[in-house]
Enzyme design. Sequence first.
Site, short mmCIF file in Angstrom:
data_model
loop_
_atom_site.label_atom_id
_atom_site.label_comp_id
_atom_site.label_asym_id
_atom_site.label_seq_id
_atom_site.Cartn_x
_atom_site.Cartn_y
_atom_site.Cartn_z
N ASP A 1 -0.58 10.09 -10.90
CA ASP A 1 -1.50 9.52 -9.91
C ASP A 1 -2.80 9.10 -10.56
O ASP A 1 -3.32 8.00 -10.31
CB ASP A 1 -1.79 10.54 -8.81
CG ASP A 1 -0.53 10.97 -8.08
OD1 ASP A 1 0.52 10.32 -8.25
OD2 ASP A 1 -0.60 11.96 -7.32
N SER B 1 -3.85 9.90 -1.88
CA SER B 1 -5.22 9.88 -1.37
C SER B 1 -6.07 10.95 -2.04
O SER B 1 -7.24 10.71 -2.39
CB SER B 1 -5.24 10.07 0.14
OG SER B 1 -4.62 11.30 0.51
N ASP C 1 6.93 13.58 -13.72
CA ASP C 1 5.77 13.45 -14.61
C ASP C 1 5.36 14.81 -15.15
O ASP C 1 5.03 14.94 -16.34
CB ASP C 1 4.61 12.73 -13.94
CG ASP C 1 4.13 13.39 -12.66
OD1 ASP C 1 4.91 14.16 -12.03
OD2 ASP C 1 2.98 13.13 -12.26
#
Length: 480
Positions: free
Chosen positions: A212, A168, A74
């Site tokens: 993300d 996370s 990415d």
Amino acid sequence: MSADGLQLRRLFNVCTVQYISVLMEKNPPNIKVLISADQRLQRLKEAFHVKYEEFPLFYACAPGRVNLIGEHIDYCGYAVLPMAIEQNILAAVSVNNSQTIHLANTDPRYKDFTTSINEVTIDRENPQWYYYFLCGVKGIQEQLSLSPLTGLRCVVDGSIPASSGLSSSSALVCCAGLVTMEANQQSVSKVTLAETCARCERYIGTEGGGMDQSISFLAEEGTAKLIEFNPLRATDVKLPDGAVFVIANSCVEMNKAASSHFNIRVVECRIATKVLGKVRGLDWTGLQKLGELQTELGLSLEKMLGLVEEVLHPEPYSRDEVCKILGITAEYFSTSILSANTQHVSHFKLYQRARHVYAEAARVLRFKAVCDSAPATAVPELGQLMNQSHASCRDLYECSCPELDQLVDICLQAGAVGSRLTGAGWGGCTVSMVPVERMDSFLRTVKEQYYKPDARRAALLKQSLFTTRPGGGATIFTEE
């Protein structure tokens, strides 16, 4: 799936948006829920009341994600193929005029933190949990030119295993961005939130590419997403019937911001871009990503792989060699190409990193094509792509570790058609594609061979091995 998880899915399962352009411009959903109907939310509400002697004004949720294929590409400008998962970051929030941000966490391992809204600073040398939250606050503050911010009281609860490769930290950043937007009564589209949160995570030193944050905001229930960049867009990918994705945690933690492994790979790809561009006669100074280079040259991914074979040598490049090729000084190399936590690196594996990126980018497109055409052989074909991806991450990108390799081998022996590391690597989780009829024996074998022989792993088994399906994106909700 747990009862709590099922209830949360129902709470966050808003209407599917038919067109991508509409999805991208919509704001995150803001819905009313019955807090008492969900045990986790009720516990969070009670924890907030005990901490601050008041009740929350609203709640925010940002999911973690599992990347099915497309690792470490990415930030090179290439499409990735993740899906949101059930595990998420929740925050209970109230607002006030105190000019202070109070942060607490339901996990006693994470300390409380208080700071002035006029002094939102992030210590990248000390990547504590609350600094990730402040990344989201600071990013939205700057994006919307908010001055002053409203005061906040917040309690955070996370169900995503820390440092597990399931995003996370990025989910915490996204949740904080959502909290800041809502607390300051602003309206921001999902795509703006995703792009802002991707940028602001760099405050803590991580030079990620935006996968993300994008999936955290753009995810929809029941579908994986092909996430593309420049411009950011998300396309539904229907996963094949007859197979289930299983996440298994290696129980080896890796914090991207606390080490230089991740940023070294970013820098190696940047250097490879510039060297290949220089050799092909381009103005390399403005080129930062391998994807940009491909666009400039107008070549296919297959031809880019040929260019890597032709131009780059497998032996590591020294600083002096790179400087000589580019015709630059050592000072320019340090200040304009390296990042803050890669100044110590003396050699760079350009051939290996570029070869992985171009081949992995091709695997992502092939994965989507197989899902779209849905042949009878879809499950084994996708599994083979996942296996190729792990081998490339292990051998060319060197972002695996012995425990991940062992876990992948066990998963394949247990009946998975494909298994690979997911996330940054160097620890964290694997994702495996398992035919439905093999699921029970698969889970039993992985438990017996990887978790139970080790006391620490066995103690973490409940939250370390689980099936998953595509979940929904980030949400604001208030109590009915």
